[in-house]
Scaffold this motif. Structure first.
Motif, PDB file in Angstrom:
ATOM      1  N   ALA A 146       0.813  -1.233   0.000  1.00  0.00           N
ATOM      2  CA  ALA A 146       0.000   0.000   0.000  1.00  0.00           C
ATOM      3  C   ALA A 146       0.842   1.277   0.000  1.00  0.00           C
ATOM      4  CB  ALA A 146      -1.006   0.031   1.151  1.00  0.00           C
ATOM      5  N   HIS A 147       2.144   1.178  -0.323  1.00  0.00           N
ATOM      6  CA  HIS A 147       2.914   2.414  -0.479  1.00  0.00           C
ATOM      7  C   HIS A 147       2.517   3.070  -1.808  1.00  0.00           C
ATOM      8  CE1 HIS A 147       5.776   0.373  -3.301  1.00  0.00           C
ATOM      9  NE2 HIS A 147       5.990   1.612  -3.710  1.00  0.00           N
ATOM     10  N   THR A 148       2.796   4.362  -1.913  1.00  0.00           N
ATOM     11  CA  THR A 148       2.618   5.058  -3.179  1.00  0.00           C
ATOM     12  C   THR A 148       3.727   6.098  -3.300  1.00  0.00           C
ATOM     13  OG1 THR A 148       1.033   6.139  -4.642  1.00  0.00           O
ATOM     14  CG2 THR A 148       1.053   6.865  -2.331  1.00  0.00           C
ATOM     15  N   ALA A 149       4.098   6.446  -4.549  1.00  0.00           N
ATOM     16  CA  ALA A 149       5.330   7.217  -4.768  1.00  0.00           C
ATOM     17  C   ALA A 149       6.433   6.495  -3.986  1.00  0.00           C
ATOM     18  CB  ALA A 149       5.156   8.674  -4.383  1.00  0.00           C
ATOM     19  N   SER A 150       7.265   7.226  -3.222  1.00  0.00           N
ATOM     20  CA  SER A 150       8.209   6.528  -2.327  1.00  0.00           C
ATOM     21  C   SER A 150       7.849   6.826  -0.881  1.00  0.00           C
ATOM     22  CB  SER A 150       9.662   6.904  -2.641  1.00  0.00           C
ATOM     23  OG  SER A 150      10.116   6.173  -3.766  1.00  0.00           O
ATOM     24  N   LEU A 151       6.542   6.749  -0.632  1.00  0.00           N
ATOM     25  CA  LEU A 151       6.008   6.919   0.721  1.00  0.00           C
ATOM     26  C   LEU A 151       5.708   5.529   1.267  1.00  0.00           C
ATOM     27  CD1 LEU A 151       3.614   9.857  -0.236  1.00  0.00           C
ATOM     28  CD2 LEU A 151       5.778  10.064   1.020  1.00  0.00           C
ATOM     29  N   ILE A 199      -4.908  -6.776  -4.091  1.00  0.00           N
ATOM     30  CA  ILE A 199      -6.249  -6.869  -3.490  1.00  0.00           C
ATOM     31  C   ILE A 199      -6.249  -6.467  -2.014  1.00  0.00           C
ATOM     32  CG2 ILE A 199      -8.071  -8.471  -2.772  1.00  0.00           C
ATOM     33  CD1 ILE A 199      -7.634  -9.980  -5.397  1.00  0.00           C
ATOM     34  N   SER A 200      -5.355  -7.056  -1.208  1.00  0.00           N
ATOM     35  CA  SER A 200      -5.414  -6.790   0.238  1.00  0.00           C
ATOM     36  C   SER A 200      -5.020  -5.339   0.537  1.00  0.00           C
ATOM     37  CB  SER A 200      -4.555  -7.782   1.021  1.00  0.00           C
ATOM     38  OG  SER A 200      -3.230  -7.699   0.590  1.00  0.00           O
ATOM     39  N   ALA A 201      -4.057  -4.793  -0.226  1.00  0.00           N
ATOM     40  CA  ALA A 201      -3.692  -3.381  -0.030  1.00  0.00           C
ATOM     41  C   ALA A 201      -4.888  -2.477  -0.327  1.00  0.00           C
ATOM     42  CB  ALA A 201      -2.517  -3.006  -0.926  1.00  0.00           C
ATOM     43  N   LEU A 202      -5.587  -2.756  -1.418  1.00  0.00           N
ATOM     44  CA  LEU A 202      -6.742  -1.932  -1.787  1.00  0.00           C
ATOM     45  C   LEU A 202      -7.853  -2.016  -0.737  1.00  0.00           C
ATOM     46  CD1 LEU A 202      -6.900  -2.630  -5.615  1.00  0.00           C
ATOM     47  CD2 LEU A 202      -6.560  -0.390  -4.566  1.00  0.00           C
ATOM     48  N   GLU A 203      -8.044  -3.200  -0.181  1.00  0.00           N
ATOM     49  CA  GLU A 203      -9.065  -3.347   0.865  1.00  0.00           C
ATOM     50  C   GLU A 203      -8.799  -2.394   2.025  1.00  0.00           C
ATOM     51  OE1 GLU A 203     -11.221  -7.338   1.652  1.00  0.00           O
ATOM     52  OE2 GLU A 203      -9.117  -7.850   1.290  1.00  0.00           O
ATOM     53  N   GLN A 204      -7.521  -2.283   2.424  1.00  0.00           N
ATOM     54  CA  GLN A 204      -7.160  -1.412   3.550  1.00  0.00           C
ATOM     55  C   GLN A 204      -7.219   0.069   3.146  1.00  0.00           C
ATOM     56  OE1 GLN A 204      -6.848  -2.453   6.594  1.00  0.00           O
ATOM     57  NE2 GLN A 204      -7.046  -4.597   6.026  1.00  0.00           N
ATOM     58  N   ILE A 205      -6.816   0.359   1.915  1.00  0.00           N
ATOM     59  CA  ILE A 205      -6.834   1.756   1.440  1.00  0.00           C
ATOM     60  C   ILE A 205      -8.270   2.268   1.368  1.00  0.00           C
ATOM     61  CG2 ILE A 205      -6.308   3.272  -0.524  1.00  0.00           C
ATOM     62  CD1 ILE A 205      -3.936   1.246  -1.120  1.00  0.00           C
ATOM     63  N   PHE A 206      -9.179   1.388   0.954  1.00  0.00           N
ATOM     64  CA  PHE A 206     -10.580   1.782   0.779  1.00  0.00           C
ATOM     65  C   PHE A 206     -11.414   1.584   2.054  1.00  0.00           C
ATOM     66  CE2 PHE A 206      -9.303   1.992  -3.513  1.00  0.00           C
ATOM     67  CZ  PHE A 206     -10.287   2.620  -4.261  1.00  0.00           C
ATOM     68  N   ALA A 207     -10.836   0.948   3.054  1.00  0.00           N
ATOM     69  CA  ALA A 207     -11.591   0.692   4.293  1.00  0.00           C
ATOM     70  C   ALA A 207     -11.987   2.012   4.958  1.00  0.00           C
ATOM     71  CB  ALA A 207     -10.748  -0.132   5.257  1.00  0.00           C
ATOM     72  N   GLU A 208     -13.104   1.968   5.675  1.00  0.00           N
ATOM     73  CA  GLU A 208     -13.560   3.181   6.353  1.00  0.00           C
ATOM     74  C   GLU A 208     -12.517   3.633   7.367  1.00  0.00           C
ATOM     75  OE1 GLU A 208     -17.448   4.624   8.806  1.00  0.00           O
ATOM     76  OE2 GLU A 208     -17.713   2.949   7.407  1.00  0.00           O
ATOM     77  N   LYS A 209     -11.936   2.656   8.087  1.00  0.00           N
ATOM     78  CA  LYS A 209     -10.890   2.998   9.058  1.00  0.00           C
ATOM     79  C   LYS A 209      -9.710   2.055   8.889  1.00  0.00           C
ATOM     80  CE  LYS A 209     -13.801   5.002  12.639  1.00  0.00           C
ATOM     81  NZ  LYS A 209     -14.382   4.817  13.975  1.00  0.00           N
ATOM     82  N   ALA A 210      -8.521   2.622   8.841  1.00  0.00           N
ATOM     83  CA  ALA A 210      -7.274   1.844   8.817  1.00  0.00           C
ATOM     84  C   ALA A 210      -6.146   2.827   9.087  1.00  0.00           C
ATOM     85  CB  ALA A 210      -7.085   1.140   7.482  1.00  0.00           C
ATOM     86  N   ASP A 211      -4.992   2.315   9.415  1.00  0.00           N
ATOM     87  CA  ASP A 211      -3.865   3.157   9.824  1.00  0.00           C
ATOM     88  C   ASP A 211      -3.093   3.650   8.598  1.00  0.00           C
ATOM     89  OD1 ASP A 211      -1.791   4.367  11.155  1.00  0.00           O
ATOM     90  OD2 ASP A 211      -0.703   2.487  11.482  1.00  0.00           O
ATOM     91  N   SER A 212      -3.039   4.965   8.426  1.00  0.00           N
ATOM     92  CA  SER A 212      -2.338   5.552   7.275  1.00  0.00           C
ATOM     93  C   SER A 212      -0.831   5.329   7.324  1.00  0.00           C
ATOM     94  CB  SER A 212      -2.620   7.054   7.209  1.00  0.00           C
ATOM     95  OG  SER A 212      -3.994   7.267   7.080  1.00  0.00           O
ATOM     96  N   GLN A 213      -0.283   5.161   8.523  1.00  0.00           N
ATOM     97  CA  GLN A 213       1.163   4.879   8.619  1.00  0.00           C
ATOM     98  C   GLN A 213       1.472   3.477   8.088  1.00  0.00           C
ATOM     99  OE1 GLN A 213       3.852   6.882   9.870  1.00  0.00           O
ATOM    100  NE2 GLN A 213       2.319   8.479   9.550  1.00  0.00           N
ATOM    101  N   TYR A 215      -0.684   1.921   5.840  1.00  0.00           N
ATOM    102  CA  TYR A 215      -1.198   1.886   4.453  1.00  0.00           C
ATOM    103  C   TYR A 215      -1.136   3.305   3.870  1.00  0.00           C
ATOM    104  CZ  TYR A 215      -2.917  -2.428   6.488  1.00  0.00           C
ATOM    105  OH  TYR A 215      -2.992  -3.631   7.146  1.00  0.00           O
ATOM    106  N   PRO A 216       0.071   3.731   3.459  1.00  0.00           N
ATOM    107  CA  PRO A 216       0.302   5.144   3.136  1.00  0.00           C
ATOM    108  C   PRO A 216      -0.582   5.727   2.035  1.00  0.00           C
ATOM    109  CG  PRO A 216       2.382   3.995   3.425  1.00  0.00           C
ATOM    110  CD  PRO A 216       1.320   2.941   3.439  1.00  0.00           C
ATOM    111  N   ALA A 217      -1.061   4.904   1.095  1.00  0.00           N
ATOM    112  CA  ALA A 217      -1.878   5.473   0.018  1.00  0.00           C
ATOM    113  C   ALA A 217      -3.168   6.106   0.555  1.00  0.00           C
ATOM    114  CB  ALA A 217      -2.198   4.413  -1.032  1.00  0.00           C
ATOM    115  N   ARG A 218      -3.559   5.769   1.785  1.00  0.00           N
ATOM    116  CA  ARG A 218      -4.721   6.404   2.413  1.00  0.00           C
ATOM    117  C   ARG A 218      -4.513   7.910   2.622  1.00  0.00           C
ATOM    118  NH1 ARG A 218      -8.555   3.242   4.982  1.00  0.00           N
ATOM    119  NH2 ARG A 218      -9.000   4.929   6.454  1.00  0.00           N
ATOM    120  N   LEU A 219      -3.244   8.335   2.681  1.00  0.00           N
ATOM    121  CA  LEU A 219      -2.936   9.750   2.904  1.00  0.00           C
ATOM    122  C   LEU A 219      -3.244  10.612   1.681  1.00  0.00           C
ATOM    123  CD1 LEU A 219       0.502   9.234   4.686  1.00  0.00           C
ATOM    124  CD2 LEU A 219      -1.581  10.120   5.770  1.00  0.00           C
ATOM    125  N   ILE A 220      -3.415   9.976   0.539  1.00  0.00           N
ATOM    126  CA  ILE A 220      -3.637  10.727  -0.697  1.00  0.00           C
ATOM    127  C   ILE A 220      -5.115  11.089  -0.821  1.00  0.00           C
ATOM    128  CG2 ILE A 220      -3.309  10.780  -3.191  1.00  0.00           C
ATOM    129  CD1 ILE A 220      -0.693  10.587  -1.356  1.00  0.00           C
TER     130      ILE A 220
END
Length: 242
Positions: A146-151, A199-213, A215-220
């Motif tokens: 679930a990283h994106t760019a080099s985050l 699949i599993s990364a996307l589940e966490q990125i799209f989840a209502e709640k998950a830790d952005s640290q 799953y960094p793509a949640r920060l975008i």
């Protein structure tokens, strides 16, 4: 933020849709302010998109190309994002050399090169030091983690809010990356994601709640449009929602 999610049948359809959106953004931006700024992603998924763009007849003198992140290697290194984009696209079209703005990786100190690139962005976009430039389009992908760019998960780069460009790290290897605020200022951010490994990364990125640290793509969460283009394998678990 306007979030749009499309699940395409396969990689070919994903690239075709990505090309449509890129061409539309180019046209709109040039009509609006007579230039188009794009930041590219690395990785294998966007490569066919770059190849497709290289086949278009576009006003290249009005298009400016940047990168969202870069491995800290020489420009001719096989791992270089710049090299991949040049071979797939930029070397094939008559784009002026001064319209290509790679991240520098040659000082021997990633922090110095990150600061240098930040200064280049401020100069190009003509923004004061305290302001964040607005790209027309930033392309991104995600890793299986679930990283994106080099985050990358649990790295200092995730918390940087006072810089445009910072130093990322993967397995101890430095990278240069756009910061979260710079990505989020974009008029449009478009993720291209393919393969069941996501699949599993996307589940966490799209989840209502998950830790952005974790799953960094949640920060975008850009101020403009946010596009997620997924192929069917990657979007399998999200099909019912989108």
């Amino acid at each position: 933020m306007e979030k749009k999610v499309e699940i395409l049948p396969n990689l070919e359809a994903l690239i075709e849709r990505g090309l449509e959106i890129v061409l539309q953004k180019i046209q709109t931006s040039i009509e609006k302010h007579n230039r188009f700024t794009i930041a590219l992603a690395g990785g294998s998924t966007p490569k066919p998109l770059y190849e497709a763009i290289s086949q278009q007849n576009l006003p290249w003198e009005k298009i400016h190309v940047f990168w969202g992140d870069e491995r800290y290697v020489a420009p001719d290194h096989p791992d270089s994002n710049q090299r991949m984009a040049r071979l797939a696209w930029l070397n094939k079209v008559p784009i002026p050399a001064e319209n290509i703005h790679p991240m520098p990786t040659n000082s021997g100190d990633p922090a110095i090169d990150a600061a240098k690139h930040e200064a280049e962005l401020q100069e190009f976009f003509k923004v004061p030091v305290a302001e964040v430039p607005k790209f027309d389009l930033i392309l991104l992908g995600i890793g299986d983690d679930a990283h994106t760019a080099s985050l990358f998960p649990h790295t200092p780069a995730l918390s940087v809010r006072d810089r445009l460009v910072t130093v990322g790290s993967k397995d101890g290897q430095p990278r240069i990356t756009f910061s979260v605020p710079l990505i989020n200022q974009a008029d449009c951010v478009m993720f291209l994601v393919a393969g069941a490994g996501k699949i599993s990364a996307l589940e966490q990125i799209f989840a209502e709640k998950a830790d952005s640290q974790t799953y960094p793509a949640r920060l975008i969460q850009p101020s403009g449009e946010l596009w997620w283009l997924l192929d069917e394998s990657a979007g399998e678990k999200l099909k019912s929602e989108y």
